[in-house]
Scaffold this motif. Structure first.
Motif, short mmCIF file in Angstrom:
data_model
loop_
_atom_site.label_atom_id
_atom_site.label_comp_id
_atom_site.label_asym_id
_atom_site.label_seq_id
_atom_site.Cartn_x
_atom_site.Cartn_y
_atom_site.Cartn_z
N GLN A 121 0.83 -1.20 0.00
CA GLN A 121 0.00 0.00 0.00
C GLN A 121 0.87 1.25 0.00
OE1 GLN A 121 -2.92 0.28 3.12
NE2 GLN A 121 -3.70 2.25 2.40
N TYR A 122 1.93 1.26 0.78
CA TYR A 122 2.85 2.40 0.79
C TYR A 122 3.40 2.63 -0.62
CZ TYR A 122 6.60 5.45 2.55
OH TYR A 122 7.43 6.52 2.80
N ASN A 123 3.85 1.57 -1.27
CA ASN A 123 4.39 1.70 -2.63
C ASN A 123 3.33 2.21 -3.60
OD1 ASN A 123 6.63 0.56 -1.46
ND2 ASN A 123 6.53 -1.35 -2.61
N SER A 124 2.09 1.74 -3.43
CA SER A 124 1.02 2.18 -4.31
C SER A 124 0.73 3.67 -4.14
CB SER A 124 -0.26 1.37 -4.04
OG SER A 124 -0.11 0.03 -4.44
N ILE A 125 0.80 4.15 -2.92
CA ILE A 125 0.58 5.59 -2.68
C ILE A 125 1.70 6.40 -3.30
CG2 ILE A 125 0.29 7.37 -0.93
CD1 ILE A 125 -0.87 5.16 0.91
N ILE A 126 2.92 5.90 -3.23
CA ILE A 126 4.03 6.59 -3.90
C ILE A 126 3.78 6.64 -5.41
CG2 ILE A 126 6.50 6.50 -4.41
CD1 ILE A 126 5.76 7.41 -1.54
N LEU A 127 3.28 5.55 -5.98
CA LEU A 127 2.92 5.55 -7.40
C LEU A 127 1.88 6.63 -7.69
CD1 LEU A 127 2.98 4.17 -10.23
CD2 LEU A 127 1.17 2.66 -9.39
N GLU A 128 0.84 6.70 -6.88
CA GLU A 128 -0.20 7.72 -7.06
C GLU A 128 0.38 9.13 -6.91
OE1 GLU A 128 -4.22 5.58 -5.40
OE2 GLU A 128 -2.69 6.13 -3.92
N LYS A 129 1.23 9.28 -5.92
CA LYS A 129 1.84 10.59 -5.65
C LYS A 129 2.71 11.04 -6.82
CE LYS A 129 4.88 12.79 -2.22
NZ LYS A 129 5.47 12.66 -0.86
N THR A 130 3.39 10.10 -7.45
CA THR A 130 4.28 10.43 -8.57
C THR A 130 3.48 10.83 -9.80
OG1 THR A 130 5.86 8.81 -7.70
CG2 THR A 130 6.19 9.55 -9.96
N ILE A 131 2.30 10.27 -9.97
CA ILE A 131 1.49 10.53 -11.17
C ILE A 131 0.73 11.84 -11.09
CG2 ILE A 131 -0.50 9.69 -12.50
CD1 ILE A 131 0.44 6.83 -11.78
N ALA A 132 0.20 12.18 -9.91
CA ALA A 132 -0.71 13.32 -9.78
C ALA A 132 0.01 14.66 -9.95
CB ALA A 132 -1.40 13.27 -8.43
N ASP A 133 -0.68 15.62 -10.56
CA ASP A 133 -0.15 16.98 -10.67
C ASP A 133 -0.36 17.75 -9.37
OD1 ASP A 133 1.08 17.46 -13.22
OD2 ASP A 133 -0.89 17.24 -14.15
N ARG A 134 0.30 18.90 -9.28
CA ARG A 134 0.12 19.79 -8.14
C ARG A 134 -1.23 20.49 -8.20
NH1 ARG A 134 3.75 19.56 -3.77
NH2 ARG A 134 5.51 18.35 -4.59
N ARG A 166 1.37 23.15 -2.56
CA ARG A 166 1.94 22.23 -1.57
C ARG A 166 1.24 20.87 -1.61
NH1 ARG A 166 1.01 25.05 3.95
NH2 ARG A 166 -1.04 25.31 2.93
N PHE A 167 0.06 20.86 -2.19
CA PHE A 167 -0.75 19.65 -2.20
C PHE A 167 -0.94 19.15 -3.64
CE2 PHE A 167 -1.94 22.19 1.50
CZ PHE A 167 -1.52 21.33 2.50
N LEU A 168 -1.37 17.91 -3.76
CA LEU A 168 -1.47 17.26 -5.06
C LEU A 168 -2.92 17.12 -5.49
CD1 LEU A 168 1.18 14.45 -4.52
CD2 LEU A 168 1.46 16.53 -5.85
N GLN A 169 -3.11 16.89 -6.79
CA GLN A 169 -4.43 16.60 -7.32
C GLN A 169 -4.76 15.13 -7.09
OE1 GLN A 169 -5.33 20.10 -10.57
NE2 GLN A 169 -4.64 18.15 -11.36
N PHE A 170 -4.73 14.77 -5.83
CA PHE A 170 -5.19 13.46 -5.39
C PHE A 170 -6.55 13.67 -4.75
CE2 PHE A 170 -6.04 10.11 -2.45
CZ PHE A 170 -5.66 8.97 -3.14
N PHE A 171 -7.55 12.96 -5.25
CA PHE A 171 -8.93 13.13 -4.78
C PHE A 171 -9.35 11.88 -4.02
CE2 PHE A 171 -13.61 13.24 -5.48
CZ PHE A 171 -13.85 14.46 -4.86
N PRO A 172 -9.35 11.92 -2.68
CA PRO A 172 -9.75 10.73 -1.93
C PRO A 172 -11.21 10.37 -2.23
CG PRO A 172 -8.66 12.34 -0.50
CD PRO A 172 -8.97 13.04 -1.79
#
Length: 372
Positions: free
Chosen positions: A321-334, A340-346
């Motif tokens: 799960q940690y690795n998967s979040i890093i994958l998501e973090k790497t893909i998303a734009d600012r 300071r935050f990413l375009q990650f939409f929970p």
């Protein structure tokens, strides 16, 4: 406490799934090798995210994206902000939302995908939440739970007929009961009917790993699934996938195991850049915890040298799960509103609530809105 003994599972097997059609076009750039140690797999996930991010930005965009609030409900703080929170409140609040994505495929056919179209009413039968409701006085439960609208009410507002929906997608099947959406093969006593599919033309895109897991749940998984609700669901409503796939212009489903074995995330290319959505974390600041004002989060991240804060209620495979979040973090734009935050939409986003001191997020998205 409500019994967590394993209920009758669905009767499918791997050989049954092998005969089903699948969905989308496989994404080779996200194939991550298991070679090397744990640290090597993390580096591989980050490298794969960078490769995919570059190609996905050129994949086009869907026509529209709409966000629909379904329900705000309590969730244990120790799960949502795993190990990091110093909040006194034992519960925080999350808002479950549905995304409605529309595009035209290469053959000129309009497509409609619903991401997280939860049947909130039937979801209450999930063992964990059923037990929580049993122990909570009704007057209190009504104060801390807000239903914003149903799936069908939102679709009617958007002018979409149920028969026009092509795909139902969930990041994972915790709490989900799909019987009313896709129908059943036999009479259902609790529904007092043989359920006819509300979405007669829709297929459920799901990771094969999750379907296999649901047929033989581990005790860690049982509080969060309703396997008996799938026993009479026709198997051919599923489009099982193995890995990550492109579905349309600027629309992808990527494999992000860990929160559950078959977890997956939605990736969207929009006018503001690339978004990623899943329930791997409950707030976008959990991807950049150094900027969080939630009590304890930034300090915990520094002390333990961990760059993300997991949403961990089952901890099936927590390193994955940690690795998967890093994958998501790497893909998303600012995020445009605050870089300071990413375009990650929970898909279940942390929501401020007066009953939960110390759990108000530093930054919230609340919606993805896009029209090409």
């Amino acid at each position: 406490m409500t019994s967590l003994a394993s209920p009758p599972p669905p009767g499918w097997s791997l050989s049954d799934l092998a005969g089903l059609p699948t969905a989308g076009e496989s994404i080779s750039s996200l194939e991550i090798s298991d070679d090397g140690g744990p640290g090597g797999r993390l580096r591989a996930a980050r490298a794969a995210g960078l490769r995919f991010r570059a190609e996905f930005a050129r994949s086009g965009m869907p026509a529209t994206i709409d966000t629909c609030d379904l329900v705000t409900l309590p969730y244990p703080s120790r799960f949502g902000l795993f190990r990091a929170t110093k909040a006194l409140a034992p519960f925080l609040s999350i808002t479950n939302r549905m995304l409605v994505i529309r595009w035209t495929d290469s053959g000129g056919r309009p497509r409609v995908l619903l991401f997280e179209p939860s049947d909130v009413e039937l979801g209450r039968n999930t063992p964990y939440f059923a037990e929580l409701l049993r122990r909570t006085p009704k007057v209190v439960a009504n104060r801390v739970t807000t239903v914003h609208g149903t799936v069908l009410e939102h679709l009617a507002r958007l002018g979409i007929k149920p028969s026009e929906v092509d795909y139902l997608v969930f990041d994972h099947l915790h709490t989900q009961d799909l019987r009313r959406w896709v129908g059943t093969s036999t009479f259902q006593a609790d529904l007092n009917q043989r359920a006819r599919a509300i979405f007669p033309n829709a297929k459920v895109i799901v990771q094969q790993d999750e379907l296999i897991a649901m047929a033989d749940l581990h005790p860690l998984q049982r509080p969060w699934y309703q396997p008996e609700a799938y026993r009479d669901v026709p198997l051919d409503v599923f489009l099982p996938i193995e890995g990550s796939v492109m579905l349309g212009p600027g629309v992808a489903i990527i494999k992000t195991p860990g929160h559950v074995f078959g977890n997956q995330s939605l990736v969207l290319n929009t006018s503001t850049g690339i978004w990623v959505s899943s329930e791997n974390v409950i707030a976008t600041e959990c991807l950049t915890p150094e900027h969080s004002r939630l009590p304890g989060v930034a300090a915990w991240s520094r002390a333990w040298r961990q760059e993300v804060i997991l949403n961990a209620n089952t901890i099936e495979t927590i390193a994955d799960q940690y690795n998967s979040i890093i994958l998501e973090k790497t893909i998303a734009d600012r995020a445009q509103a605050d870089s300071r935050f990413l375009q990650f939409f929970p898909s279940s986003e942390l929501t401020p609530m007066w009953t939960n001191p110390g759990t108000s997020p530093t930054f919230r998205h609340c919606a993805i809105t896009h029209a090409s």
